[in-house]
Design a protein around this motif. Structure first.
Motif, PDB file in Angstrom:
ATOM      1  N   GLN A  53     -52.460 -33.764 -66.029  1.00 27.07           N
ATOM      2  CA  GLN A  53     -52.333 -35.761 -65.935  1.00 27.07           C
ATOM      3  C   GLN A  53     -51.078 -36.143 -65.347  1.00 27.07           C
ATOM      4  N   ASN A  54     -49.962 -35.599 -65.937  1.00 26.46           N
ATOM      5  CA  ASN A  54     -48.104 -35.991 -65.135  1.00 26.46           C
ATOM      6  C   ASN A  54     -48.401 -35.177 -64.542  1.00 26.46           C
ATOM      7  N   PHE A  55     -48.592 -34.953 -63.465  1.00 31.54           N
ATOM      8  CA  PHE A  55     -48.107 -34.078 -62.062  1.00 31.54           C
ATOM      9  C   PHE A  55     -49.559 -34.807 -60.141  1.00 31.54           C
ATOM     10  N   GLY A  56     -51.115 -34.041 -61.411  1.00 32.90           N
ATOM     11  CA  GLY A  56     -51.525 -34.013 -60.770  1.00 32.90           C
ATOM     12  C   GLY A  56     -52.454 -33.556 -59.869  1.00 32.90           C
ATOM     13  N   SER A  57     -51.649 -32.257 -59.744  1.00 33.76           N
ATOM     14  CA  SER A  57     -52.218 -30.947 -58.632  1.00 33.76           C
ATOM     15  C   SER A  57     -52.605 -30.146 -59.658  1.00 33.76           C
ATOM     16  N   GLU A  58     -53.577 -29.898 -59.116  1.00 33.65           N
ATOM     17  CA  GLU A  58     -54.759 -28.473 -59.867  1.00 33.65           C
ATOM     18  C   GLU A  58     -54.253 -27.250 -59.512  1.00 33.65           C
ATOM     19  N   GLU A  59     -54.244 -26.897 -58.302  1.00 33.70           N
ATOM     20  CA  GLU A  59     -53.813 -25.681 -58.197  1.00 33.70           C
ATOM     21  C   GLU A  59     -51.969 -25.190 -58.143  1.00 33.70           C
ATOM     22  N   ASP A  60     -51.405 -26.076 -58.156  1.00 31.70           N
ATOM     23  CA  ASP A  60     -50.363 -26.258 -58.801  1.00 31.70           C
ATOM     24  C   ASP A  60     -50.179 -25.575 -60.321  1.00 31.70           C
ATOM     25  N   CYS A  61     -50.300 -26.720 -61.185  1.00 33.34           N
ATOM     26  CA  CYS A  61     -50.311 -26.905 -62.219  1.00 33.34           C
ATOM     27  C   CYS A  61     -51.311 -25.002 -62.865  1.00 33.34           C
ATOM     28  N   THR A  62     -52.432 -24.326 -62.186  1.00 31.65           N
ATOM     29  CA  THR A  62     -52.797 -23.545 -62.165  1.00 31.65           C
ATOM     30  C   THR A  62     -51.809 -22.772 -62.229  1.00 31.65           C
ATOM     31  N   ARG A  63     -51.504 -22.505 -61.345  1.00 26.38           N
ATOM     32  CA  ARG A  63     -50.222 -21.333 -60.788  1.00 26.38           C
ATOM     33  C   ARG A  63     -48.870 -21.267 -61.931  1.00 26.38           C
ATOM     34  N   GLU A  64     -48.086 -22.225 -62.181  1.00 23.70           N
ATOM     35  CA  GLU A  64     -47.263 -23.001 -63.027  1.00 23.70           C
ATOM     36  C   GLU A  64     -47.232 -22.574 -64.909  1.00 23.70           C
ATOM     37  N   VAL A  65     -49.020 -23.044 -65.199  1.00 20.22           N
ATOM     38  CA  VAL A  65     -49.064 -22.577 -65.707  1.00 20.22           C
ATOM     39  C   VAL A  65     -49.255 -21.299 -66.706  1.00 20.22           C
ATOM     40  N   ASP A  66     -50.289 -20.702 -65.332  1.00 23.22           N
ATOM     41  CA  ASP A  66     -50.203 -18.738 -65.446  1.00 23.22           C
ATOM     42  C   ASP A  66     -48.599 -18.618 -65.974  1.00 23.22           C
ATOM     43  N   THR A  67     -47.970 -18.658 -64.467  1.00 25.48           N
ATOM     44  CA  THR A  67     -46.823 -18.003 -64.474  1.00 25.48           C
ATOM     45  C   THR A  67     -45.698 -18.469 -65.735  1.00 25.48           C
ATOM     46  N   GLU A  68     -45.694 -19.229 -66.667  1.00 27.46           N
ATOM     47  CA  GLU A  68     -45.079 -19.927 -68.137  1.00 27.46           C
ATOM     48  C   GLU A  68     -45.886 -18.807 -69.232  1.00 27.46           C
ATOM     49  N   LEU A  69     -46.810 -18.885 -68.978  1.00 25.07           N
ATOM     50  CA  LEU A  69     -47.741 -17.770 -70.684  1.00 25.07           C
ATOM     51  C   LEU A  69     -47.376 -16.386 -70.078  1.00 25.07           C
ATOM     52  N   ARG A  70     -47.501 -15.785 -68.007  1.00 24.80           N
ATOM     53  CA  ARG A  70     -46.949 -14.314 -68.618  1.00 24.80           C
ATOM     54  C   ARG A  70     -45.717 -14.152 -68.750  1.00 24.80           C
ATOM     55  N   ALA A  71     -44.653 -15.479 -68.323  1.00 22.76           N
ATOM     56  CA  ALA A  71     -43.158 -15.234 -69.075  1.00 22.76           C
ATOM     57  C   ALA A  71     -43.648 -15.603 -69.893  1.00 22.76           C
ATOM     58  N   GLU A  72     -44.122 -15.865 -71.226  1.00 26.85           N
ATOM     59  CA  GLU A  72     -43.645 -15.548 -72.578  1.00 26.85           C
ATOM     60  C   GLU A  72     -44.320 -14.324 -73.054  1.00 26.85           C
ATOM     61  N   ALA A  73     -45.319 -13.890 -72.243  1.00 28.64           N
ATOM     62  CA  ALA A  73     -45.760 -12.762 -72.646  1.00 28.64           C
ATOM     63  C   ALA A  73     -45.072 -11.127 -72.738  1.00 28.64           C
ATOM     64  N   LEU A  74     -44.609 -11.955 -71.525  1.00 29.77           N
ATOM     65  CA  LEU A  74     -43.103 -10.320 -71.322  1.00 29.77           C
ATOM     66  C   LEU A  74     -41.987 -10.544 -72.384  1.00 29.77           C
ATOM     67  N   GLN A  75     -41.777 -11.571 -72.631  1.00 33.52           N
ATOM     68  CA  GLN A  75     -40.609 -11.838 -72.966  1.00 33.52           C
ATOM     69  C   GLN A  75     -41.517 -11.172 -74.814  1.00 33.52           C
ATOM     70  N   SER A  76     -42.381 -11.201 -75.065  1.00 35.63           N
ATOM     71  CA  SER A  76     -42.548 -10.492 -76.551  1.00 35.63           C
ATOM     72  C   SER A  76     -43.229  -8.915 -76.460  1.00 35.63           C
ATOM     73  N   GLY A  77     -43.103  -8.562 -75.706  1.00 38.49           N
ATOM     74  CA  GLY A  77     -43.731  -7.361 -75.414  1.00 38.49           C
ATOM     75  C   GLY A  77     -44.860  -7.184 -74.460  1.00 38.49           C
ATOM     76  N   GLY A  78     -45.607  -8.111 -74.528  1.00 43.66           N
ATOM     77  CA  GLY A  78     -47.359  -7.816 -74.345  1.00 43.66           C
ATOM     78  C   GLY A  78     -47.441  -7.815 -73.209  1.00 43.66           C
ATOM     79  N   ARG A  79     -48.637  -7.389 -72.191  1.00 43.13           N
ATOM     80  CA  ARG A  79     -48.962  -7.055 -71.556  1.00 43.13           C
ATOM     81  C   ARG A  79     -49.820  -7.951 -70.376  1.00 43.13           C
ATOM     82  N   VAL A  80     -49.386  -7.537 -69.122  1.00 44.52           N
ATOM     83  CA  VAL A  80     -49.872  -8.573 -68.337  1.00 44.52           C
ATOM     84  C   VAL A  80     -51.505  -8.024 -67.151  1.00 44.52           C
TER      85      VAL A  80
END
Length: 88
Positions: A53-80
């Motif tokens: 909604q803010n930036f428009g590109s589905e592919e870029d948004c999917t990649r960006e969100v997945d990267t952010e969620l992986r980083a959060e999981a690594l910080q909390s000791g989760g698995r990827v």
């Protein structure tokens, strides 16, 4: 005569409710892990929708969100979980 019809109707209704209850008991309850996975999937989709909604590109948004969620999981000791093998 009316009481016989009423009794038959009550028995049929009781049987229907009994069958519905038995089917509910056959379904396994959601585990905490399943609930957490469902909540994460819902959160991921909301983040993707907000990004699109803010930036428009589905592919870029999917990649960006997945990267952010992986980083959060690594910080909390989760698995990827990798959906595809890493690139060589």
């Amino acid at each position: 005569m009316k009481s016989a019809y009423l009794a038959i109707a009550l028995l049929a209704l009781s049987a229907c409710f009994g069958m519905a209850r038995a089917q509910q008991l056959d379904e396994p309850p959601a585990t905490d892990e399943q609930a957490a996975a469902r909540a994460l999937a819902e959160r991921r989709q909301k983040m993707i929708d907000d990004c699109e909604q803010n930036f428009g590109s589905e592919e870029d948004c999917t990649r960006e969100v997945d990267t952010e969620l992986r980083a959060e999981a690594l910080q909390s000791g989760g698995r990827v979980i990798h959906l595809r093998p890493a690139r060589p």
